[in-house]
Design a protein around this motif. Structure first.
Motif, PDB file in Angstrom:
ATOM      1  N   THR A  71       0.825  -0.871  -0.416  1.00  0.00           N
ATOM      2  CA  THR A  71       0.131  -0.120  -0.034  1.00  0.00           C
ATOM      3  C   THR A  71       1.168   1.243  -0.460  1.00  0.00           C
ATOM      4  O   THR A  71       2.203   1.060   0.096  1.00  0.00           O
ATOM      5  N   CYS A  82       0.733  -6.394   7.949  1.00  0.00           N
ATOM      6  CA  CYS A  82      -0.350  -6.546   7.488  1.00  0.00           C
ATOM      7  C   CYS A  82       0.335  -7.771   6.407  1.00  0.00           C
ATOM      8  O   CYS A  82       0.577  -6.751   5.556  1.00  0.00           O
ATOM      9  N   LYS A  84      -2.411  -9.922   3.391  1.00  0.00           N
ATOM     10  CA  LYS A  84      -3.607 -10.542   2.781  1.00  0.00           C
ATOM     11  C   LYS A  84      -3.398 -10.849   0.890  1.00  0.00           C
ATOM     12  O   LYS A  84      -2.429 -10.328   0.358  1.00  0.00           O
ATOM     13  N   GLU A  93       0.727  -4.410   4.435  1.00  0.00           N
ATOM     14  CA  GLU A  93      -0.151  -3.247   4.581  1.00  0.00           C
ATOM     15  C   GLU A  93       0.693  -3.119   5.971  1.00  0.00           C
ATOM     16  O   GLU A  93       1.073  -3.579   6.819  1.00  0.00           O
ATOM     17  N   THR A  95      -0.414  -1.523   9.421  1.00  0.00           N
ATOM     18  CA  THR A  95      -1.312  -0.392  10.575  1.00  0.00           C
ATOM     19  C   THR A  95      -0.613   0.046  11.641  1.00  0.00           C
ATOM     20  O   THR A  95      -1.910   0.513  12.603  1.00  0.00           O
ATOM     21  N   TYR A 222      -7.264  -1.431  12.469  1.00  0.00           N
ATOM     22  CA  TYR A 222      -7.487  -1.463  11.494  1.00  0.00           C
ATOM     23  C   TYR A 222      -6.503  -2.628  10.129  1.00  0.00           C
ATOM     24  O   TYR A 222      -6.892  -2.920   9.321  1.00  0.00           O
ATOM     25  N   ALA A 223      -6.086  -4.433  11.100  1.00  0.00           N
ATOM     26  CA  ALA A 223      -5.522  -5.375  10.756  1.00  0.00           C
ATOM     27  C   ALA A 223      -7.122  -5.431  10.127  1.00  0.00           C
ATOM     28  O   ALA A 223      -7.048  -6.293   8.745  1.00  0.00           O
ATOM     29  N   PHE A 226      -8.170  -4.419   7.035  1.00  0.00           N
ATOM     30  CA  PHE A 226      -7.494  -4.321   5.896  1.00  0.00           C
ATOM     31  C   PHE A 226      -8.187  -5.625   5.769  1.00  0.00           C
ATOM     32  O   PHE A 226      -8.471  -5.941   4.471  1.00  0.00           O
ATOM     33  N   TRP A 227      -7.726  -7.445   6.158  1.00  0.00           N
ATOM     34  CA  TRP A 227      -7.975  -7.978   5.903  1.00  0.00           C
ATOM     35  C   TRP A 227      -9.942  -8.279   4.660  1.00  0.00           C
ATOM     36  O   TRP A 227     -10.284  -9.129   4.337  1.00  0.00           O
ATOM     37  N   LYS A 229     -11.193  -6.255   3.401  1.00  0.00           N
ATOM     38  CA  LYS A 229     -11.716  -4.943   2.410  1.00  0.00           C
ATOM     39  C   LYS A 229     -11.361  -5.932   0.954  1.00  0.00           C
ATOM     40  O   LYS A 229     -10.939  -6.633   0.768  1.00  0.00           O
TER      41      LYS A 229
END
Length: 229
Positions: A71, A82, A84, A93, A95, A222-223, A226-227, A229
């Protein structure tokens, strides 16, 4: 059942399994993947063929950089916590950064001007530096590489502003124990959590001691986002 895991070293003390069971579901499957060397770690893609999401902690926050698409935030920092998989791509990412920005904004709201000293120069120090820079906050970095008797520093000598709240951010690993002098009106923010060597001694020396658990919990929120999305 959703399956998640944390990649790190010497992580038996981690609170992540209980945290994600609380955030996602009591029945969520969460593993601690403890690797003594980077060579033991499977590829990001192999891990994400088993797990729906991966957390990463020290010392491996730079390990997967060449294996994943980053990101914009993670690219700027140069570290991820993180992973995914989405549409066949592995995405990384950070976080930690998002959580640190949130907490710093709250400190600004509560205390006004802040003058910050960062202890350490590792990955988490880099994340803190970027957050402070993007919020326009002044800071100074002190590390054992550039400072003698690092754990015995007199931090009073390093703060300049008579009006801003002195904030000490400890980004060092648990091997580091600070026994120096701190302004009694300072806020000491320890990125470690449940670290008794600090929590039993520093609160009596400063205005406020902030344990790292809040940051851990916020980055976990936030993790999860993120996962999903």
């Amino acid at each position: 059942m959703n399956k998640y895991a944390l990649v790190g070293k010497d992580i038996s003390h981690s609170r992540s399994p209980e945290m994600y069971r609380k955030l996602i579901s009591p029945s969520v499957h969460y593993d601690l993947l403890d690797y003594k060397t980077a060579e033991e770690i499977p590829s990001a893609l192999d891990l994400l063929n088993i797990y729906d999401g991966i957390n990463i902690t020290s010392p491996y926050k730079k390990h997967f950089l060449t294996q994943v698409e980053l990101t914009s935030t993670a690219l700027e920092i140069g570290a991820i916590n993180c992973l995914k998989k989405k549409k066949g791509k592995v995405i990384g990412e950070n976080t930690d950064y998002l959580a640190i920005v949130d907490i710093l904004k709250e400190m600004q709201k509560d205390y006004g001007d802040l003058e910050v000293i960062i202890l350490g120069d590792g990955v988490m120090a880099s994340v803190a530096r970027l957050a402070l820079k993007n919020l326009g906050l002044s800071f100074k970095v002190l590390s054992r590489k550039q400072t003698n008797n690092f754990n015995q520093l007199n931090l009073i000598e390093h703060f300049q502003s008579p009006t801003a709240l002195p904030v000490v951010i400890n980004t060092c690993a648990r091997e580091f124990i600070f026994n120096g002098i701190i302004p009694n009106r300072a806020l000491f923010w320890d990125f470690n959590y449940n670290f008794s060597q600090h929590s039993s001694t520093i609160p009596g020396k400063v205005h406020k001691y902030v344990d790292g658990l809040e940051m851990l919990e916020r980055q976990a929120l936030y993790a999860v986002a993120f996962w999903s999305k």
